[in-house]
Structure formats: structure tokens, C-alpha cells
Design a protein around this motif. Structure first.
Motif, mmCIF file in Angstrom:
data_model
loop_
_atom_site.group_PDB
_atom_site.id
_atom_site.type_symbol
_atom_site.label_atom_id
_atom_site.label_comp_id
_atom_site.label_asym_id
_atom_site.label_seq_id
_atom_site.Cartn_x
_atom_site.Cartn_y
_atom_site.Cartn_z
ATOM 1 N N UNK A 172 0.855 -1.332 -0.147
ATOM 2 C CA UNK A 172 0.117 0.068 -0.204
ATOM 3 C C UNK A 172 0.866 1.101 0.159
ATOM 4 N N UNK A 173 0.539 2.160 -0.971
ATOM 5 C CA UNK A 173 1.265 3.536 -1.022
ATOM 6 C C UNK A 173 0.459 4.534 -0.863
ATOM 7 N N UNK A 174 0.921 5.601 -0.729
ATOM 8 C CA UNK A 174 0.010 7.153 -0.704
ATOM 9 C C UNK A 174 -0.720 7.282 -2.123
ATOM 10 N N UNK A 175 0.119 6.827 -3.062
ATOM 11 C CA UNK A 175 -0.648 6.957 -4.441
ATOM 12 C C UNK A 175 -2.038 6.033 -4.497
ATOM 13 N N UNK A 176 -1.852 4.721 -4.103
ATOM 14 C CA UNK A 176 -3.160 3.957 -3.868
ATOM 15 C C UNK A 176 -4.297 4.844 -2.757
ATOM 16 N N UNK A 215 4.609 1.185 10.657
ATOM 17 C CA UNK A 215 4.314 1.722 9.297
ATOM 18 C C UNK A 215 2.916 2.150 8.812
ATOM 19 N N UNK A 216 1.984 1.600 9.330
ATOM 20 C CA UNK A 216 0.669 1.902 8.828
ATOM 21 C C UNK A 216 -0.439 1.538 9.997
ATOM 22 N N UNK A 237 7.240 5.564 3.179
ATOM 23 C CA UNK A 237 7.682 4.390 2.380
ATOM 24 C C UNK A 237 6.507 3.358 1.925
ATOM 25 N N UNK A 238 5.344 3.524 2.592
ATOM 26 C CA UNK A 238 4.098 2.500 2.482
ATOM 27 C C UNK A 238 4.021 1.338 3.271
ATOM 28 N N UNK A 239 3.644 0.433 2.973
ATOM 29 C CA UNK A 239 3.398 -0.696 3.934
ATOM 30 C C UNK A 239 2.910 -2.049 3.129
ATOM 31 N N UNK A 240 3.476 -3.125 3.386
ATOM 32 C CA UNK A 240 3.118 -4.513 2.942
ATOM 33 C C UNK A 240 2.079 -4.978 3.913
ATOM 34 N N UNK A 241 0.878 -5.588 3.293
ATOM 35 C CA UNK A 241 -0.041 -5.985 4.236
ATOM 36 C C UNK A 241 -0.456 -7.407 3.428
ATOM 37 N N UNK A 242 -0.206 -8.532 4.320
ATOM 38 C CA UNK A 242 -0.565 -9.672 3.983
ATOM 39 C C UNK A 242 -2.102 -10.165 4.173
ATOM 40 N N UNK A 243 -2.843 -10.726 3.235
ATOM 41 C CA UNK A 243 -4.139 -11.147 3.538
ATOM 42 C C UNK A 243 -4.237 -12.704 3.258
ATOM 43 N N UNK A 244 -4.897 -13.135 4.418
ATOM 44 C CA UNK A 244 -5.041 -14.555 4.156
ATOM 45 C C UNK A 244 -6.732 -15.082 4.408
ATOM 46 N N UNK A 245 -6.927 -15.628 3.488
ATOM 47 C CA UNK A 245 -8.408 -16.024 3.642
ATOM 48 C C UNK A 245 -8.407 -17.743 3.736
ATOM 49 N N UNK A 246 -9.304 -18.123 4.900
ATOM 50 C CA UNK A 246 -9.634 -19.832 5.139
ATOM 51 C C UNK A 246 -10.825 -19.983 4.757
#
Length: 418
Positions: free
Chosen positions: A10-14, A44-45, A101-110
Motif C-alpha cells: 500500500x502506498x500514498x498513491x493508492x 508503518x501503517x 515508504x508505504x506498507x506491505x499487508x498480507x491477507x489470508x482467507x481460510x
């Protein structure tokens, strides 16, 4: 078990394009439960979390949770239960704050879910506590003044109390009613009638429509209001459905009201619990001066957790109504029969209202009545001041000159009404 995992940067542009990022996934026919988990660097977020099903909105927990479960017969507080319908679903990521610098987000669906669901404790009912209505304040024929609070949260958003736990705190404070206004969800609504009866308090259904440019409470069992739409649509849609919308804490830090409106809502939370930090401040009154003068005045503690030290009823909003039902209380608000009282005391580390003794300012049959306010000063919106003498003092008061408020000699505000 099927597991779907994806990572987004995720970034500020998004964020600039859309603060509510959709992460799509497919739910196959016959699925009876699902679970969503997210992970990111909280330094970071701040990323809010929600869910949109193939058939519509399923819930929101904002930044209070990083996971949720939806089952056929139950769901994590903040989310709607029911068999997950087949089709495309979306995890909603609310991009609230990001570092440069934005942030990485991991999404998990079960599919199916593997975790349990906790709705929090249910305290024993507390009987014998005098309620605000037992003060029997002067009222118009067929009416009674009921004491309550129009802003509170539970586990269904970012609160720390169960619905029953919140209701018990309202009873302990002596309130007749309490609005449950969790953020961007109505998952708490189906529970309120049963819990209200069990705990002995009227629980009003509400939703705090929450964005980074301001918050508003939608009162009434009127369904979910989409916070992603323009605020004017909130105003119009709540009115169309027969509810009442109130702008919340309009001058409160980074939650101040910034949304443009062509038509203002029926009510405004003029007295928020943060006002207790400086009760001689006039900024809420200045906001009102530039708002629609016919607006209905409400107060709200914005209760989230006991560690805040601010309990339900801080401040107290009195409503003149035919009875203490949800419908009658909301009708009283819509008709403008409200007054706000500031008197509180501390009990077990939590503020509670002095419902039976604190000064109150009421409008009854066209008159202003100052109750238990001997020695205080009545001030109107034009600045005119009049001294209060006696336990019950009557004044004339043109609503167009409001709001009217009672001042202590130290200039702190004790009570107000339109």
C-alpha cells in the motif's frame, strides 16, 4: 481446507485514489464459514478491516481487529452472520495512515474458518438503581424526561465491553437509555432488544458512520449506511428511512467535521466528553453559531473502555418522550425535545452523572426552566446574562436566541438546551 494468501504494498498513491482497497476472493457454493486474517507492520501503517460479500456489506472492525470469522449461525462482533453466499467477495482494507515508504499487508482467507468467536462476558443484572426518570423533572402533559447517552461503543467495533457489559454500565450510571453506535456496522442491532430487556435499559440502535473527514451517528433500526458514499447521501438516506442523523464531535482533533453539506442533518453532538477537559471553552458554541440554528442538540460520552475513566452519561442527554421505548426516544429527538446536563462525579475510577442533583436547563411549554441551579447564570446565544434564584426558576427564551446554557461562577458550563 482452502487457504488463499496475497500480499499488497500500500502506498500514498493508492490511498490518494481510494482509501478503501478491495482484495477480491471467490467463495464456492456450499461454503458454511470463512475466516480472514491480515498482518502488517503497525509502525508503518494503520489499516482498517472490513468485508463485503457477494450479496452486500458484511461488516467492519476498523483498526480494532486483524481477523474475523463469518459462520452460518454466528460471526465475529462487527460482522453479520449467515451462510457465505457463493460468488466474489472482497476483503476491505481501509488505508487510514501510512509511513512515507508505504506498507506491505498480507491477507489470508481460510475456507472454512478454523477459529472460534467470542462475544464477551454477560454480567448479572443490576436492580434497584434509581434512574434519571425517577427525578420526575417538569415536563409537558403526557411526557417524561428520560436520561441517556447517544454515543457508545462495544466489541462490535473498537470498544472493550460486550453489549451486555456496556448496558450494565449504563444501568449502574442510572441511565434510562443508551445508544450503541459502533463504527460502520449494524451487527450489534439484532442483539440490542434482548440484551436491553435482560439488563433493564433501553438500547437504541445506532451506527457511527466513520471517515477520516468526520463522523456522524445514524439512529434507528434503519439498516446500514455506506460510509464510503458522500456525507450528503448519509443525511438524505437516514431521513428517507425514518432515522435521525447527528454530526459527532464536530471540533474534536482529527475527527472534526470537514464534509461539505447542502442540507444539514437533524441533530448535532454539541457536547462531547472531550469538552470536560475545558468546560470554559466556547468553541462548540462558536461552531453552533455557524450551523443551522434549528438543529437538535445532543451529548455523547463516546465511551469505549473503562480505562478511559469516562463513563456512559458523561454528559447526559435528557429527552422528553411519551415512554422509554426506542421509538419514543427517537421521536423525542426528532421533535427537538432534548437538554444536556454536565454534572458528573467519580465512582470506582469512572465518571458517572449526578442525575438526581445536578443543575438542568429544560424547555417546557415555551418556558426555560432552570432546575437546582440557584446561584448560576443563564446565558443565551446573544450573550445576554440573567441570574438564577431558587430551586426552580422560569425564564422566557426565544429558541432563535439559543443555545441557552447555565454557567457556574467559575465560568464552567453546567447545562444547556436549544
Amino acid at each position: 481446507m482452502a487457504a488463499i494468501r496475497t500480499t499488497l504494498h500500500l502506498t500514498h498513491e493508492i490511498q490518494n485514489v481510494d482509501r478503501y482497497v478491495r482484495v477480491p476472493f471467490d467463495v464456492p457454493p456450499g461454503t458454511d464459514s470463512l475466516e480472514v486474517r491480515i498482518a502488517y507492520d503497525s509502525d508503518a501503517a494503520v489499516v482498517d478491516l472490513g468485508c463485503e460479500g457477494a450479496a452486500g456489506w458484511r461488516g467492519w472492525s476498523g483498526g480494532a481487529r486483524q481477523d474475523y470469522v463469518i459462520r452460518s449461525d454466528d460471526a465475529t462482533p462487527g460482522y453479520l452472520p449467515g451462510r457465505p453466499e457463493a460468488g466474489e467477495w472482497n476483503v476491505i482494507l481501509g488505508v487510514h495512515r501510512l509511513s512515507a515508504g508505504g506498507a506491505d499487508v498480507t491477507v489470508e482467507i481460510l475456507l472454512p474458518a478454523e477459529s472460534g468467536i467470542d462475544h464477551g462476558p454477560v454480567p448479572a443484572r443490576l436492580d434497584g438503581v434509581p434512574r434519571g426518570s425517577s427525578r420526575n423533572l417538569p415536563a409537558a402533559d403526557g411526557m417524561r424526561w428520560y436520561a441517556g447517552d447517544f454515543h457508545a461503543h462495544t466489541l462490535h467495533s473498537d470498544g472493550r465491553e460486550s453489549i451486555a457489559g456496556l448496558a450494565a454500565l449504563g444501568v449502574r450510571a442510572g441511565l434510562d437509555f443508551l445508544a450503541v453506535t459502533d463504527h460502520n456496522t449494524t451487527s450489534h442491532h439484532p442483539h440490542l432488544p434482548v440484551v436491553g430487556v435482560q439488563q433493564g435499559i433501553t438500547l437504541l440502535p445506532g451506527q457511527e458512520v466513520t471517515t477520516h473527514r468526520g463522523h456522524a451517528n445514524a439512529f434507528g433500526d434503519i439498516g446500514w449506511i455506506d460510509f464510503r458514499r458522500p456525507a450528503q447521501e448519509w443525511v438524505d438516506e437516514v431521513e428517507r428511512r425514518g432515522g435521525v442523523l447527528s454530526v459527532n464531535h464536530p471540533i474534536s482533533g482529527d475527527c472534526s467535521w470537514l464534509h461539505p453539506l447542502d442540507r444539514t442533518p437533524r441533530a448535532i453532538e454539541l457536547w462531547h466528553s472531550t469538552w470536560y477537559r475545558e468546560l470554559i471553552a466556547t468553541s462548540p458554541l462558536a461552531f453552533h453559531e455557524r450551523w443551522d440554528k434549528s438543529v437538535v442538540l445532543l451529548g455523547g460520552a463516546d465511551f469505549h473502555m473503562q480505562s478511559q475513566g469516562v463513563g456512559p452519561g458523561t454528559p447526559t442527554t435528557w429527552v422528553a418522550a411519551e415512554d422509554d421505548s426506542v421509538e419514543a426516544i427517537i421521536a423525542g429527538v426528532a421533535a427537538g425535545r432534548t437538554a444536556i446536563m454536565g454534572g458528573v462525579t467519580m465512582r470506582d475510577g469512572l465518571t458517572v452523572p449526578e442525575l438526581l442533583t445536578a443543575p438542568v436547563l429544560l424547555r417546557v411549554d415555551g418556558e426555560l426552566l432552570a432546575i437546582d441551579a440557584d446561584g448560576l447564570i443563564l446565558v443565551d446565544g446573544t450573550g445576554e446574562r440573567r441570574s438564577v434564584h431558587g430551586d426552580v426558576a422560569s425564564f422566557s427564551g426565544d429558541p432563535a436566541a439559543g443555545p441557552y446554557y447555565l454557567l457556574h461562577p467559575d465560568r464552567s458550563i453546567a447545562a444547556l438546551c436549544a
